[in-house]
Design an enzyme around this catalytic site. Structure first.
Site, PDB file in Angstrom:
ATOM      1  N   ARG A   5       0.853  -1.188   0.000  1.00  0.00           N
ATOM      2  CA  ARG A   5       0.000   0.000   0.000  1.00  0.00           C
ATOM      3  C   ARG A   5       0.889   1.238   0.000  1.00  0.00           C
ATOM      4  O   ARG A   5       1.857   1.322   0.754  1.00  0.00           O
ATOM      5  CB  ARG A   5      -0.907   0.010   1.220  1.00  0.00           C
ATOM      6  CG  ARG A   5      -1.883  -1.145   1.241  1.00  0.00           C
ATOM      7  CD  ARG A   5      -2.988  -0.916   2.235  1.00  0.00           C
ATOM      8  NE  ARG A   5      -2.495  -0.732   3.582  1.00  0.00           N
ATOM      9  CZ  ARG A   5      -3.271  -0.368   4.593  1.00  0.00           C
ATOM     10  NH1 ARG A   5      -4.538  -0.121   4.389  1.00  0.00           N
ATOM     11  NH2 ARG A   5      -2.768  -0.246   5.807  1.00  0.00           N
ATOM     12  N   ARG A  12      -1.852   7.605  11.639  1.00  0.00           N
ATOM     13  CA  ARG A  12      -3.271   7.931  11.806  1.00  0.00           C
ATOM     14  C   ARG A  12      -3.472   8.650  13.141  1.00  0.00           C
ATOM     15  O   ARG A  12      -2.560   8.717  13.973  1.00  0.00           O
ATOM     16  CB  ARG A  12      -4.133   6.662  11.799  1.00  0.00           C
ATOM     17  CG  ARG A  12      -3.905   5.768  10.572  1.00  0.00           C
ATOM     18  CD  ARG A  12      -2.888   4.680  10.874  1.00  0.00           C
ATOM     19  NE  ARG A  12      -2.493   3.923   9.673  1.00  0.00           N
ATOM     20  CZ  ARG A  12      -3.148   2.900   9.196  1.00  0.00           C
ATOM     21  NH1 ARG A  12      -4.226   2.484   9.807  1.00  0.00           N
ATOM     22  NH2 ARG A  12      -2.727   2.290   8.125  1.00  0.00           N
ATOM     23  N   ASP A  81      -8.234   4.956  14.074  1.00  0.00           N
ATOM     24  CA  ASP A  81      -7.137   4.188  13.477  1.00  0.00           C
ATOM     25  C   ASP A  81      -7.299   4.042  11.974  1.00  0.00           C
ATOM     26  O   ASP A  81      -6.494   3.393  11.316  1.00  0.00           O
ATOM     27  CB  ASP A  81      -7.036   2.798  14.121  1.00  0.00           C
ATOM     28  CG  ASP A  81      -5.655   2.180  13.911  1.00  0.00           C
ATOM     29  OD1 ASP A  81      -4.668   2.931  13.971  1.00  0.00           O
ATOM     30  OD2 ASP A  81      -5.582   0.977  13.660  1.00  0.00           O
ATOM     31  N   ASP A  91      -7.569   2.792   4.359  1.00  0.00           N
ATOM     32  CA  ASP A  91      -8.296   1.953   5.327  1.00  0.00           C
ATOM     33  C   ASP A  91      -9.812   2.083   5.203  1.00  0.00           C
ATOM     34  O   ASP A  91     -10.513   2.132   6.195  1.00  0.00           O
ATOM     35  CB  ASP A  91      -7.858   2.286   6.759  1.00  0.00           C
ATOM     36  CG  ASP A  91      -6.415   1.889   7.017  1.00  0.00           C
ATOM     37  OD1 ASP A  91      -5.962   0.919   6.412  1.00  0.00           O
ATOM     38  OD2 ASP A  91      -5.739   2.564   7.807  1.00  0.00           O
TER      39      ASP A  91
END
Length: 323
Positions: A5, A12, A81, A91
């Site tokens: 990724r 975060r 998160d 995410d």
């Protein structure tokens, strides 16, 4: 297999919470300094850099989530998160794009109370910003009360500023370049008409480019939001407002086409291509869909079957982490 990724940062809000929960303030400071160096270099060596960092993160996330709202995107799980300090979309687990407009739309199979519903996403960013403020509170000021006051001021100012970001996005979707006092009413009136008619979010905005070329309401629009005096009134007000900016109908039409996609990754199409890959080992539909979605604003996209909303039997109402 190895999945890599790529993002400007994988830090975060929750990364700060991890160290703050252990009262490891040295680590919190080092992390903040790293984030400033890596993602907000303009803040380096500024006396109030940590205060300004909190503001800057809020501004980036406000712009990001406003852009989500502009294309009907619902993240799914906006916990601390899952929210990038860099203001990028990462995410996104049980995410989805809305078909018919409903501000209460939820797709996530685990979001039973609608915490992360479409209309709540800016509010959740504010909640996350408050958690970030708590995590870096000792960095804001040595005086605890002053630190709390600074953090509170930034968090409370966030929502009005974020709503302005959203309004700017929606102005663009209506073809406006200038800001005028009645813009919010025009935006909200159209959204109300769409909600009442259960009109498709993407297609309603997309068909406006045809409406500006003629004084007549395009059939595509009335097919979506209905034919009524309210629709007539809105269309006339919108067209007059847009042309009052001094642009030609042709220029306005092109502007509308470049701000409103014809294609989005609709759930039923995603489900279809995944099913072909899993059940039949046929990856051609996935490749085709990805190629199409790389050019969502092109005129040819309007006539593609993938641009059509799902029929009742095709509707996918839940998505899952890992989608």
């Amino acid at each position: 297999a190895i999945l890599t990724r790529v993002a400007r940062s994988h830090v975060r809000v929750g990364t700060f919470q991890f160290f703050a929960a252990r009262q490891n303030w040295q680590a919190v400071r080092e992390l903040a300094d790293y984030v400033i160096w890596r993602n907000y270099p303009e803040l380096q060596n500024r006396p109030a850099r940590y205060v300004e960092l909190l503001q800057a993160v809020g501004e980036r996330q406000a712009r990001l989530v406003s852009s989500w709202l502009g294309v009907g995107f619902i993240h799914g799980v906006m916990n601390t998160d899952n929210m990038s300090i860099a203001g990028e979309t990462i995410d996104y687990g049980p995410c989805a794009f809305m078909d018919e407009y409903d501000p209460a739309t939820v797709f996530s199979s685990i979001d039973h109370i609608g915490r992360y519903r479409y209309e709540n996403q800016l509010g959740i960013v504010q909640w996350n910003l408050a958690r970030l403020a708590e995590a870096i509170l000792p960095l804001l000021d040595e005086d605890y009360e002053k630190a709390v006051n600074q953090a509170t001021e930034i968090v409370e100012a966030f929502y009005p500023q974020a709503e302005e970001c959203w309004l700017d996005v929606m102005r663009g979707k209506l073809g406006f370049k200038e800001s005028r006092p009645d813009d919010r009413e025009l935006v909200e009136s159209l959204l109300t008409l769409m909600h009442e008619a259960q009109a498709d979010f993407t297609l309603t905005f997309r068909c406006l480019w045809k409406g500006i070329l003629s004084a007549e309401i395009p059939t595509e629009l009335t097919n979506l939001v209905g034919a009524s005096a309210k629709v007539d009134k809105w269309f006339l007000s919108w067209r007059q407002r847009l042309l009052a900016e001094g642009v030609s109908p042709q220029e306005a039409s092109e502007r509308l086409r470049t701000t409103n996609p014809a294609l989005i990754p609709r759930n039923h199409n995603v489900e279809r291509v995944l099913s072909a890959a899993v059940k039949d080992s046929d990856f051609a539909p996935i490749h085709r869909l990805v190629e199409q979605l790389a050019k969502p604003y092109e005129a040819s996209a309007d006539s593609m079957p993938e641009a059509e909303p799902p029929r009742p039997g095709q509707r996918v109402t839940q998505t899952f982490c890992g989608t």
